[in-house]
Write a protein that holds these residues in place. Structure first.
Motif, PDB file in Angstrom:
ATOM      1  N   LEU A   1       0.828  -1.210   0.000  1.00  0.00           N
ATOM      2  CA  LEU A   1       0.000   0.000   0.000  1.00  0.00           C
ATOM      3  C   LEU A   1       0.863   1.261   0.000  1.00  0.00           C
ATOM      4  O   LEU A   1       0.589   2.227  -0.737  1.00  0.00           O
ATOM      5  CB  LEU A   1      -0.924   0.000   1.213  1.00  0.00           C
ATOM      6  CG  LEU A   1      -2.078  -1.012   1.190  1.00  0.00           C
ATOM      7  CD1 LEU A   1      -2.817  -0.989   2.521  1.00  0.00           C
ATOM      8  CD2 LEU A   1      -3.043  -0.704   0.041  1.00  0.00           C
ATOM      9  N   ILE A   2       1.906   1.249   0.809  1.00  0.00           N
ATOM     10  CA  ILE A   2       2.804   2.413   0.866  1.00  0.00           C
ATOM     11  C   ILE A   2       3.483   2.641  -0.478  1.00  0.00           C
ATOM     12  O   ILE A   2       3.538   3.770  -0.989  1.00  0.00           O
ATOM     13  CB  ILE A   2       3.848   2.229   1.975  1.00  0.00           C
ATOM     14  CG1 ILE A   2       3.171   2.239   3.355  1.00  0.00           C
ATOM     15  CG2 ILE A   2       4.918   3.315   1.907  1.00  0.00           C
ATOM     16  CD1 ILE A   2       4.091   1.836   4.496  1.00  0.00           C
ATOM     17  N   ALA A   3       3.998   1.564  -1.076  1.00  0.00           N
ATOM     18  CA  ALA A   3       4.686   1.698  -2.361  1.00  0.00           C
ATOM     19  C   ALA A   3       3.735   2.195  -3.439  1.00  0.00           C
ATOM     20  O   ALA A   3       4.092   3.041  -4.271  1.00  0.00           O
ATOM     21  CB  ALA A   3       5.295   0.356  -2.770  1.00  0.00           C
ATOM     22  N   GLY A   4       2.506   1.673  -3.440  1.00  0.00           N
ATOM     23  CA  GLY A   4       1.540   2.094  -4.451  1.00  0.00           C
ATOM     24  C   GLY A   4       1.206   3.571  -4.358  1.00  0.00           C
ATOM     25  O   GLY A   4       1.132   4.269  -5.378  1.00  0.00           O
ATOM     26  N   HIS A   5       1.016   4.071  -3.149  1.00  0.00           N
ATOM     27  CA  HIS A   5       0.674   5.481  -2.967  1.00  0.00           C
ATOM     28  C   HIS A   5       1.867   6.399  -3.235  1.00  0.00           C
ATOM     29  O   HIS A   5       1.707   7.499  -3.775  1.00  0.00           O
ATOM     30  CB  HIS A   5       0.151   5.712  -1.550  1.00  0.00           C
ATOM     31  CG  HIS A   5      -1.264   5.247  -1.358  1.00  0.00           C
ATOM     32  ND1 HIS A   5      -2.348   5.879  -1.922  1.00  0.00           N
ATOM     33  CD2 HIS A   5      -1.763   4.189  -0.666  1.00  0.00           C
ATOM     34  CE1 HIS A   5      -3.456   5.245  -1.589  1.00  0.00           C
ATOM     35  NE2 HIS A   5      -3.142   4.219  -0.831  1.00  0.00           N
ATOM     36  N   MET A   6       3.056   5.957  -2.863  1.00  0.00           N
ATOM     37  CA  MET A   6       4.238   6.807  -3.023  1.00  0.00           C
ATOM     38  C   MET A   6       4.729   6.855  -4.468  1.00  0.00           C
ATOM     39  O   MET A   6       5.171   7.905  -4.941  1.00  0.00           O
ATOM     40  CB  MET A   6       5.362   6.318  -2.108  1.00  0.00           C
ATOM     41  CG  MET A   6       5.119   6.550  -0.633  1.00  0.00           C
ATOM     42  SD  MET A   6       6.542   6.035   0.376  1.00  0.00           S
ATOM     43  CE  MET A   6       7.798   7.172  -0.218  1.00  0.00           C
ATOM     44  N   LEU A   7       4.655   5.726  -5.175  1.00  0.00           N
ATOM     45  CA  LEU A   7       5.263   5.646  -6.502  1.00  0.00           C
ATOM     46  C   LEU A   7       4.262   5.836  -7.636  1.00  0.00           C
ATOM     47  O   LEU A   7       4.640   6.262  -8.728  1.00  0.00           O
ATOM     48  CB  LEU A   7       5.999   4.306  -6.652  1.00  0.00           C
ATOM     49  CG  LEU A   7       7.114   4.085  -5.616  1.00  0.00           C
ATOM     50  CD1 LEU A   7       7.695   2.687  -5.749  1.00  0.00           C
ATOM     51  CD2 LEU A   7       8.213   5.128  -5.779  1.00  0.00           C
ATOM     52  N   GLY A   8       3.006   5.466  -7.416  1.00  0.00           N
ATOM     53  CA  GLY A   8       1.973   5.733  -8.406  1.00  0.00           C
ATOM     54  C   GLY A   8       1.917   4.767  -9.563  1.00  0.00           C
ATOM     55  O   GLY A   8       0.866   4.223  -9.867  1.00  0.00           O
ATOM     56  N   ASP A   9       3.028   4.515 -10.214  1.00  0.00           N
ATOM     57  CA  ASP A   9       3.046   3.640 -11.388  1.00  0.00           C
ATOM     58  C   ASP A   9       2.949   2.175 -10.944  1.00  0.00           C
ATOM     59  O   ASP A   9       3.760   1.726 -10.127  1.00  0.00           O
ATOM     60  CB  ASP A   9       4.332   3.858 -12.181  1.00  0.00           C
ATOM     61  CG  ASP A   9       4.371   3.001 -13.426  1.00  0.00           C
ATOM     62  OD1 ASP A   9       3.733   3.362 -14.419  1.00  0.00           O
ATOM     63  OD2 ASP A   9       5.023   1.931 -13.386  1.00  0.00           O
ATOM     64  N   PRO A  10       1.977   1.393 -11.473  1.00  0.00           N
ATOM     65  CA  PRO A  10       1.811   0.009 -11.027  1.00  0.00           C
ATOM     66  C   PRO A  10       3.044  -0.857 -11.236  1.00  0.00           C
ATOM     67  O   PRO A  10       3.380  -1.685 -10.375  1.00  0.00           O
ATOM     68  CB  PRO A  10       0.628  -0.497 -11.864  1.00  0.00           C
ATOM     69  CG  PRO A  10      -0.117   0.740 -12.250  1.00  0.00           C
ATOM     70  CD  PRO A  10       0.933   1.802 -12.414  1.00  0.00           C
ATOM     71  N   TRP A  11       3.717  -0.685 -12.378  1.00  0.00           N
ATOM     72  CA  TRP A  11       4.884  -1.513 -12.678  1.00  0.00           C
ATOM     73  C   TRP A  11       6.004  -1.250 -11.678  1.00  0.00           C
ATOM     74  O   TRP A  11       6.579  -2.180 -11.094  1.00  0.00           O
ATOM     75  CB  TRP A  11       5.354  -1.215 -14.111  1.00  0.00           C
ATOM     76  CG  TRP A  11       6.638  -1.882 -14.485  1.00  0.00           C
ATOM     77  CD1 TRP A  11       6.902  -3.220 -14.434  1.00  0.00           C
ATOM     78  CD2 TRP A  11       7.821  -1.250 -14.965  1.00  0.00           C
ATOM     79  NE1 TRP A  11       8.191  -3.469 -14.851  1.00  0.00           N
ATOM     80  CE2 TRP A  11       8.776  -2.272 -15.181  1.00  0.00           C
ATOM     81  CE3 TRP A  11       8.182   0.079 -15.232  1.00  0.00           C
ATOM     82  CZ2 TRP A  11      10.061  -2.006 -15.661  1.00  0.00           C
ATOM     83  CZ3 TRP A  11       9.457   0.335 -15.716  1.00  0.00           C
ATOM     84  CH2 TRP A  11      10.369  -0.687 -15.920  1.00  0.00           C
ATOM     85  N   ILE A  12       6.321   0.021 -11.458  1.00  0.00           N
ATOM     86  CA  ILE A  12       7.393   0.361 -10.525  1.00  0.00           C
ATOM     87  C   ILE A  12       6.983   0.029  -9.091  1.00  0.00           C
ATOM     88  O   ILE A  12       7.755  -0.560  -8.328  1.00  0.00           O
ATOM     89  CB  ILE A  12       7.756   1.858 -10.645  1.00  0.00           C
ATOM     90  CG1 ILE A  12       8.263   2.170 -12.059  1.00  0.00           C
ATOM     91  CG2 ILE A  12       8.791   2.243  -9.596  1.00  0.00           C
ATOM     92  CD1 ILE A  12       8.543   3.636 -12.293  1.00  0.00           C
ATOM     93  N   ALA A  13       5.758   0.378  -8.735  1.00  0.00           N
ATOM     94  CA  ALA A  13       5.294   0.132  -7.365  1.00  0.00           C
ATOM     95  C   ALA A  13       5.286  -1.357  -7.041  1.00  0.00           C
ATOM     96  O   ALA A  13       5.707  -1.771  -5.957  1.00  0.00           O
ATOM     97  CB  ALA A  13       3.896   0.730  -7.176  1.00  0.00           C
ATOM     98  N   GLY A  14       4.813  -2.177  -7.978  1.00  0.00           N
ATOM     99  CA  GLY A  14       4.791  -3.616  -7.739  1.00  0.00           C
ATOM    100  C   GLY A  14       6.171  -4.200  -7.563  1.00  0.00           C
ATOM    101  O   GLY A  14       6.406  -5.023  -6.661  1.00  0.00           O
TER     102      GLY A  14
END
Length: 231
Positions: free
Chosen positions: A96-109
């Motif tokens: 959840l933190i990575a998704g909100h901070m990074l925005g892009d699904p590929w990078i966040a995942g």
């Protein structure tokens, strides 16, 4: 009267199905655990203020992988309660933190899975489905309608309920969970003995991670030695 004979193949099938960690035992436990976790989570979410159950799932996919570990290999270090609870929940939070901070699904995942592995390793709760939790939450938090922290509610409920049923089912079916390695009584053999530190040294020489506890390896070797002396 003579007892009816059972063919070796039938005996082997029965042992494989319901005997020592047979597939039927694991399948029934996992199915029941998922069903109970889903029903109970649905009821819990239905009691949330604002009718939050309409927007949240009552089951999350990574729970299926956790169920395989908890019910089919309950002695594995990856299947212990802290590994399941800490691995899944910490990884979900990381996602959840990575998704909100990074925005892009590929990078966040990608970042979420990498960080989750590091967090689980440091926290001594390595659990493979945790990687799936991290990826799922990272994709959800970086999607069109970003997931917020309320998504931790169904995940937490799923994990805790699965562990509660896993504790009950495994212990009732003769597999203590959390797993307790057998108590080892070292009997000096005629040949030079070994120590627990020798096992650790060999594993370090191999530079591999085996999915078995060191104390279980120790107990296994001692059982082999006793069997060899009795032969």
């Amino acid at each position: 009267m003579s007892q009816p004979l059972v063919s070796p193949s039938r005996q082997d099938w029965r042992a494989h199905a319901i005997g020592h960690l047979g597939w039927a035992r694991g399948a029934v436990g996992a199915g029941a655990g998922i069903a109970l976790a889903g029903i109970a989570t649905w009821l819990v979410l239905g009691l949330m203020p604002g009718g939050g159950s309409d927007a949240l799932p009552f089951l999350v996919a990574p729970l299926g992988a956790s169920a395989v570990l908890v019910f089919c290999v309950p002695a594995s270090p990856l299947s212990q309660p802290w590994s399941v609870i800490g691995g899944d929940l910490l990884s979900a939070a990381v996602g959840l933190i990575a998704g909100h901070m990074l925005g892009d699904p590929w990078i966040a995942g990608s970042v979420a899975v990498a960080v989750a592995i590091a967090v689980m390793s440091v926290g001594r709760c390595l659990h493979p489905p945790g990687g799936a939790c991290a990826l799922l939450c990272a994709l959800g938090a970086s999607g069109r309608v970003p997931w917020d922290w309320t998504w931790m509610a169904p995940i937490t409920a799923n994990v805790l309920l699965l562990c509660a049923f896993g504790w009950l089912y495994n212990n009732l079916t003769g597999h203590p969970w959390p797993h307790r390695p057998p108590r080892v009584v070292h009997i000096p053999p005629p040949a030079p003995d070994y120590s627990r530190e020798d096992i650790v040294a060999v594993l370090e020489d191999w530079n591999e991670v085996l999915d078995v506890d060191i104390d279980d390896l120790d107990a296994f070797v001692q059982a082999l030695l006793r069997r060899g002396r009795a032969a």
